[in-house]
Design an enzyme around this catalytic site. Structure first.
Site: not given
Ligand code: F6P
Length: 357
Positions: A179, A11, A112-114, A136, A283, A171
């Site tokens: 994250g 991402g 992380n995955g990378t 994150d 974000q 409200r």
């Protein structure tokens, strides 16, 4: 001459361009001759030999630009060793492209995955230097990742905007913050935006405690309540489920995300309307904040230094206010989570923020 391959994977986030610019500027300013091969759309570009040659000029004017000039994609680590739909061995293909182009090293920007794949390539004998990106801030081995502070700004701005309308209407509002499985972004945006209740994955919530906190605010004369909910927030009951059971529950759930479930439960228990706002991928978008521009540029410059010295197999990280090199094997496969006993959580509680626990 240094021949460098560069890619951005996973991402995206703010300051990817700033970081790449930092690497290239530091190399060029050292007087080093450099050939830059920009692999397109993450590891996919390295697997299929899809790249473009870049020069210093390509990195000019991109300090403030969001996204990534190389494009990005997710190439899941868990299937990286499986052949693709045409039977291609992806790891072997990446190695062959690296050797065919006679690269001195790969500069990989990712989360992380990378980092798991980057470490695998290191184990396979390639020279790799990485940079820690993700909104994150969940990457092990570094106190900070670039993208995080920019995302905190955006999520905080969202809570700020909700605050005024919540006050007008008296409200309960929920703002769902990204994250993934960790709560850094929600905690920081929640505290910065003055949220009354913050729900993070590291502290499973009890819906009755949330309702109690809402009622207590009413008793104290507050007409509205702002709840910052991490997309990965989880109830105490759900936290007891196995990963499989929880996944099944999510698949069957009628709610698009945890925030909507919390909203429905609050309504059921109080009769009060609850509105949910999900800023989602905003974000990750737009221009990096000044902190991230400086931070990513510094990391990039230090990565350039490692390349010049021929020191490979490291992520350039940040620990105890110092830029450090962290061995890739120490980073890969580990998640950095918030410690529920950390001082920041204690301080937030001292400020009266409820974590629903
Ligand atoms: O890791 C960054 C992140 O934005 C997470 O916060 C979020 O859970 C995920 O990526 C969203 O992924 P995608 O862009 O694939 O929907």
């Amino acid at each position: 001459m240094k021949r460098i391959g560069m890619l951005t994977s996973g991402g995206d986030c703010q300051a990817l361009n700033a970081a790449m610019r930092g690497v290239v500027k530091s190399l060029l300013n050292s007087g080093q001759d450099v050939e830059i091969y920009g692999f397109l759309n993450g590891y996919r570009g390295l697997i299929y030999g899809d790249f473009k040659m870049l020069t210093g000029r390509d990195f000019s004017g991109i300090l403030t630009v969001g996204g990534t000039i190389l494009g990005s994609s997710r190439t899941p680590f868990k299937t990286i060793k499986d052949p693709d739909e045409n039977g291609l061995d992806k790891v072997e293909a990446m190695k062959q492209n690296y050797y065919k182009l006679q690269l001195d090293c790969l500069v990989v920007l990712g989360g992380n995955g990378t980092h798991k794949t980057a470490n695998l390539l290191r184990e396979e004998g390639l020279n790799v230097v990485t940079l820690p990106k993700t909104i994150d801030n969940d990457l092990y081995g570094t106190d900070m990742t670039f993208g995080f502070q920019s995302a905190v700004d955006i999520a905080t701005n969202c809570i700020d905007c909700i605050h005024t309308t919540a006050a007008s209407h008296g409200r309960i509002f929920i703002v769902e913050v990204m994250g993934h499985k960790v709560g850094y972004l929600t905690l920081n945006a929640g505290m910065a935006g003055g949220a009354d209740i913050i729900l993070i994955p590291e502290i499973p919530y009890d819906i009755d405690k949330i309702v109690e906190a809402v009622k207590q605010r009413e008793k104290n004369g507050s007409k509205f309540t702002i709840i910052a909910v991490a997309e990965g927030a989880i109830s105490k009951e759900d936290a007891k489920l196995s990963k499989k059971e929880y996944q099944k529950k999510l698949e069957k759930s009628k709610y698009p995300s945890v925030s909507y479930e919390v909203a429905a439960q609050i309504y059921e228990k109080t009769g009060q309307e609850v509105r949910v706002t999900v800023p989602g991928h905003t974000q990750r978008g737009g221009s990096p904040c000044p902190y991230d521009r400086v931070f990513a540029s510094r990391l990039g410059a230090e990565a350039g230094k490692l390349i010049l010295k021929g020191e490979y197999g490291f992520m350039v990280g940040y620990r105890n206010r110092e830029i450090v090199k962290v061995p890739l094997e120490d980073v890969a496969g580990k998640l950095k989570m918030l410690d529920p006993d950390s001082t920041i959580i204690k301080e937030a509680k001292m400020l009266g923020i409820s974590f629903g626990d």
